[in-house]
Motif scaffolding. Sequence first.
Motif, PDB file in Angstrom:
ATOM      1  N   GLU A  24      -4.336 -18.950   0.824  1.00  0.00           N
ATOM      2  CA  GLU A  24      -4.231 -18.549   1.914  1.00  0.00           C
ATOM      3  C   GLU A  24      -2.075 -19.760   2.124  1.00  0.00           C
ATOM      4  OE1 GLU A  24      -6.468 -18.318   2.385  1.00  0.00           O
ATOM      5  OE2 GLU A  24      -7.010 -17.791   4.688  1.00  0.00           O
ATOM      6  N   VAL A  78      -4.587  -7.101  -9.980  1.00  0.00           N
ATOM      7  CA  VAL A  78      -6.418  -6.259  -9.430  1.00  0.00           C
ATOM      8  C   VAL A  78      -5.430  -5.473  -9.279  1.00  0.00           C
ATOM      9  CG1 VAL A  78      -7.395  -6.203  -7.962  1.00  0.00           C
ATOM     10  CG2 VAL A  78      -7.408  -8.929  -8.420  1.00  0.00           C
ATOM     11  N   GLU A  79      -5.942  -3.947  -9.493  1.00  0.00           N
ATOM     12  CA  GLU A  79      -5.454  -2.769  -8.431  1.00  0.00           C
ATOM     13  C   GLU A  79      -6.079  -2.845  -7.060  1.00  0.00           C
ATOM     14  OE1 GLU A  79      -5.720   0.382 -11.358  1.00  0.00           O
ATOM     15  OE2 GLU A  79      -5.180  -0.381 -13.533  1.00  0.00           O
ATOM     16  N   ILE A  80      -5.329  -2.401  -6.608  1.00  0.00           N
ATOM     17  CA  ILE A  80      -5.500  -2.361  -4.823  1.00  0.00           C
ATOM     18  C   ILE A  80      -5.284  -0.859  -4.279  1.00  0.00           C
ATOM     19  CG2 ILE A  80      -6.036  -2.759  -2.294  1.00  0.00           C
ATOM     20  CD1 ILE A  80      -5.187  -5.616  -3.193  1.00  0.00           C
ATOM     21  N   PRO A  81      -5.312   0.464  -5.201  1.00  0.00           N
ATOM     22  CA  PRO A  81      -5.390   1.139  -4.969  1.00  0.00           C
ATOM     23  C   PRO A  81      -5.466   1.947  -2.733  1.00  0.00           C
ATOM     24  CG  PRO A  81      -7.872   1.400  -6.214  1.00  0.00           C
ATOM     25  CD  PRO A  81      -7.559   0.271  -5.483  1.00  0.00           C
ATOM     26  N   GLY A  82      -4.595   2.707  -2.337  1.00  0.00           N
ATOM     27  CA  GLY A  82      -4.428   2.663  -1.494  1.00  0.00           C
ATOM     28  C   GLY A  82      -4.100   1.799  -0.530  1.00  0.00           C
ATOM     29  N   LEU A  83      -3.074   0.419  -1.235  1.00  0.00           N
ATOM     30  CA  LEU A  83      -2.237  -0.369  -0.858  1.00  0.00           C
ATOM     31  C   LEU A  83      -1.167  -0.408  -1.090  1.00  0.00           C
ATOM     32  CD1 LEU A  83      -1.868  -2.816   1.612  1.00  0.00           C
ATOM     33  CD2 LEU A  83      -2.923  -4.616   0.065  1.00  0.00           C
ATOM     34  N   TYR A 120       4.537  -2.690   1.203  1.00  0.00           N
ATOM     35  CA  TYR A 120       4.095  -3.169   2.361  1.00  0.00           C
ATOM     36  C   TYR A 120       2.777  -4.589   2.513  1.00  0.00           C
ATOM     37  CZ  TYR A 120       1.435  -3.342   6.951  1.00  0.00           C
ATOM     38  OH  TYR A 120       1.087  -3.449   8.477  1.00  0.00           O
ATOM     39  N   PHE A 121       2.249  -4.466   0.895  1.00  0.00           N
ATOM     40  CA  PHE A 121       1.932  -5.619   1.221  1.00  0.00           C
ATOM     41  C   PHE A 121       2.587  -6.631   0.783  1.00  0.00           C
ATOM     42  CE2 PHE A 121       1.742  -8.178  -2.962  1.00  0.00           C
ATOM     43  CZ  PHE A 121       0.277  -8.957  -2.951  1.00  0.00           C
ATOM     44  N   GLU A 165     -10.261  -8.212  -4.980  1.00  0.00           N
ATOM     45  CA  GLU A 165      -9.697  -8.363  -3.872  1.00  0.00           C
ATOM     46  C   GLU A 165      -8.513  -8.788  -3.273  1.00  0.00           C
ATOM     47  OE1 GLU A 165      -9.878  -3.682  -3.052  1.00  0.00           O
ATOM     48  OE2 GLU A 165     -10.233  -3.612  -4.724  1.00  0.00           O
ATOM     49  N   LEU A 178      -5.421 -10.693  -2.369  1.00  0.00           N
ATOM     50  CA  LEU A 178      -4.188 -11.183  -1.385  1.00  0.00           C
ATOM     51  C   LEU A 178      -3.582 -12.780  -0.702  1.00  0.00           C
ATOM     52  CD1 LEU A 178      -5.259  -7.810   0.308  1.00  0.00           C
ATOM     53  CD2 LEU A 178      -3.207  -8.100  -1.271  1.00  0.00           C
ATOM     54  N   GLU A 196      -7.060 -14.783   5.739  1.00  0.00           N
ATOM     55  CA  GLU A 196      -8.479 -13.770   5.505  1.00  0.00           C
ATOM     56  C   GLU A 196      -8.036 -12.402   6.443  1.00  0.00           C
ATOM     57  OE1 GLU A 196     -11.526 -15.928   5.356  1.00  0.00           O
ATOM     58  OE2 GLU A 196     -13.017 -14.616   4.379  1.00  0.00           O
ATOM     59  N   LEU A 213      -6.358 -10.954   7.708  1.00  0.00           N
ATOM     60  CA  LEU A 213      -4.754  -9.141   8.029  1.00  0.00           C
ATOM     61  C   LEU A 213      -5.242  -9.169   6.276  1.00  0.00           C
ATOM     62  CD1 LEU A 213      -1.899  -8.398   7.697  1.00  0.00           C
ATOM     63  CD2 LEU A 213      -0.964  -9.788   7.349  1.00  0.00           C
ATOM     64  N   LEU A 224      -5.632  -5.060   5.817  1.00  0.00           N
ATOM     65  CA  LEU A 224      -4.897  -4.389   5.058  1.00  0.00           C
ATOM     66  C   LEU A 224      -6.018  -3.297   4.268  1.00  0.00           C
ATOM     67  CD1 LEU A 224      -1.563  -6.931   3.688  1.00  0.00           C
ATOM     68  CD2 LEU A 224      -1.942  -4.687   5.496  1.00  0.00           C
ATOM     69  N   LEU A 225      -7.096  -4.092   3.206  1.00  0.00           N
ATOM     70  CA  LEU A 225      -7.292  -3.702   2.153  1.00  0.00           C
ATOM     71  C   LEU A 225      -8.747  -2.492   3.160  1.00  0.00           C
ATOM     72  CD1 LEU A 225      -9.684  -6.843   0.473  1.00  0.00           C
ATOM     73  CD2 LEU A 225      -7.602  -4.626  -0.549  1.00  0.00           C
ATOM     74  N   HIS A 232      -7.069  -0.684   5.850  1.00  0.00           N
ATOM     75  CA  HIS A 232      -6.747   0.245   6.252  1.00  0.00           C
ATOM     76  C   HIS A 232      -6.422   1.331   4.992  1.00  0.00           C
ATOM     77  CE1 HIS A 232      -4.473  -0.285  10.255  1.00  0.00           C
ATOM     78  NE2 HIS A 232      -5.322  -1.016   9.749  1.00  0.00           N
ATOM     79  N   GLY A 233      -6.209   0.607   3.207  1.00  0.00           N
ATOM     80  CA  GLY A 233      -6.139   0.517   2.242  1.00  0.00           C
ATOM     81  C   GLY A 233      -7.139   1.494   1.772  1.00  0.00           C
TER      82      GLY A 233
END
Lengths: 262, 436
Positions: A73, A88-93, A97-98, B387, B391, B398, B400, B404-405, B407-408
């Motif tokens: 990061e 990468v697929e992230i269902p639900g996010l 927002y991301f 995933e 991000l 890490e 956050l 997010l994951l 919450h997803g």
Amino acid sequence: MLEVRNLHARVEGKEILRGIDLTVAAGEVHAIMGPNGSGKSTLAQVLAGRDTYEVTAGEVRYQGQDLLDMAPELRAVEGVFLGFQYPVEIPGLNSLYFLRAAVNAGRAHRGEEELDAMDFMALAKERMQAVEMGEDLLRRPVNAGFSGGEKKRAEIFQMTMLEPTLAILDETDSGLDIDALKVVAQGINLFRGPERAIILVTHYQRLLNYVVPDVVHVIHNGRLVKSGGKELARELEDTGYSWVEESAGEEPAAAADRSQGA
Amino acid sequence: MSQAASEHQGYLEDFEKLNARVSGNGGGWAGELRRRAMERFRHLGFPSTRHEEWKYTSLEPLRKACLRTPDVSGGAVAWRCDRFDSEGWDRHALTFPWDGANASPDGDGDDLFIGRLATAMEGRPPWVEAHLGRHADYDDHALRALNTAFLEDGGAVWLGPGRVLERPVHMAFAAVPEHASGGIVHPRTLVVAGAGSRLTLVETYSGSGEGVYCTNAVTEIVLEDDAELDHYRLVREGGGAFHLGTVQVHQARNSRYRSLSVTSGGSMTRVEINALLDGEGADCLLQGLYVAGGTQHVDNRTAIEHARPHATSRELYKGVLSGRSRAVFNGKIVVRKEAQKTDAQQSNKNLMLSRDAEIDSKPQLEILADDVRCSHGTTIGQLEEDELFYLRSRGLNEGLAKELLVHGFAGEVLDGIAIEPLREGVENGVLSELGI
């Protein structure tokens, strides 16, 4: 901007990078080409900070800092961007927002004010047009159910939103039809600038017809075995990679590795 | 005197006080119902973990706590403090303990009742006597028996045929820390939706502080032909609390029941949702999210019984566990012999954020008909490294990225809450229990 010296990396005990040397200056576009299993995706992932790869030797300096010592990061907010070969697929996010969180992470790091939802949306709409990406994709979860082409466009779109200094694009051209390829290339070309550098990792020369590189490197067996101008890409297209393998004069152990799909 | 009898002494005393307090309320039949239920409780006692249905959830701490029911009017549902942010949406509000101010929120007429159960029992309309205590069977269930014995107040809704409620009905049961220590309350709710009627019901159970108390709630729901109910049942009790709840649903022909149950907070939470699909073409959707951190224990049991042909049920329960928490999911589907052409699907997915968390997931299918479609599946996994890296490579730290994951993951269930301010409040509040 980027100095890679004698970089070695391995995964699960197997050495994939065997001494990469690479210098990229601001304003340059470098293409790294090689056959499957040559280590090109590994190089991209190591530069972005993927910890499944263990760096065993060498160093990487990015704008004078020790890149390998930085968390993924931190690399990102310092301006390093990796365009994923397989986003990468992230269902639900939610994508919107991301991406706003990502853009604002960078802004916070630079001491800038965060973008509110409206300002962000205005910027996103403008940048989406450049890659001809439908707005509806932003309303969906991150990459979820996107087609191959949509995923790659979304990566380029993210790049233009995050405005990195060094963009490493890993096989961004794979799986694209010619129209999509042109759109993606246009996005990359718009992004080019004297303060920025791009590393294009690719198997094929095709993308380089539209994004003309300053330097082309051939990677083989975890090393850059040949570098040259844009005409080197054309040469590879005509002759394939077999001559590289022959002229690289590899030792038997390396050949054995490759046959196992290294 | 046996050990069990002495442990029951407090409940017996409180029961007598309650009877003195409410004598006359609901007439002889209600008193009779309470007495029969108390007899059942005395006979059954709290189940031990030797009981198959209580194998993973021990009531020992509750038994030992010897909690008492306050001897005040409405004591069986006393105290309030709403931990769910209930601002920003229009509704019929019923808050417990009853504050008297909003006596009967525009809901008492020829084809409609929205109000206190105590009020409904006083008036003795036929729908109360026809349904109260008739669906949530307490013969073999000590906690339902105890709730029925202490049946005093709670929410009540009756919709006449064809009546459509635009605004949701919100029943808020809440505990205040200064009163909540050492008490047990037994809220009771009855919802009767006449043929072709439609409503949204929100039940919230919440408390704060670390005091030990217990909410032991029972909700009975009756959906007549073609009736439709969206039901959000949200639990976030205080840190030291026990929450025990049963929802018992009776579905007639072509009725639709959609339940979204969130269980979080408390030291121990167990919610049982049982639906009897007793009419052709009935449709039942059970969605659930359970969230536990620290040493919390959360147990969800569902039972869907297909009694008639051509009914459909769908079920998705998801869990997020951190720390040393423990969760139980038991999903039972019964298809009776005459329930041909049943279509039932069940899925349970768990996200484990810590090595020390534990989940016991048990699907239970009993299929006696031969022409049915039934499926079930369970997954237990961790956050995907791919995933997380994706991000982080975009600049998210890490913590956050994990948030997010999570919450997803939870969003697949929580996005089913159609009341946006409520959904947001639940998402932010409930997931903070994880301490990530």
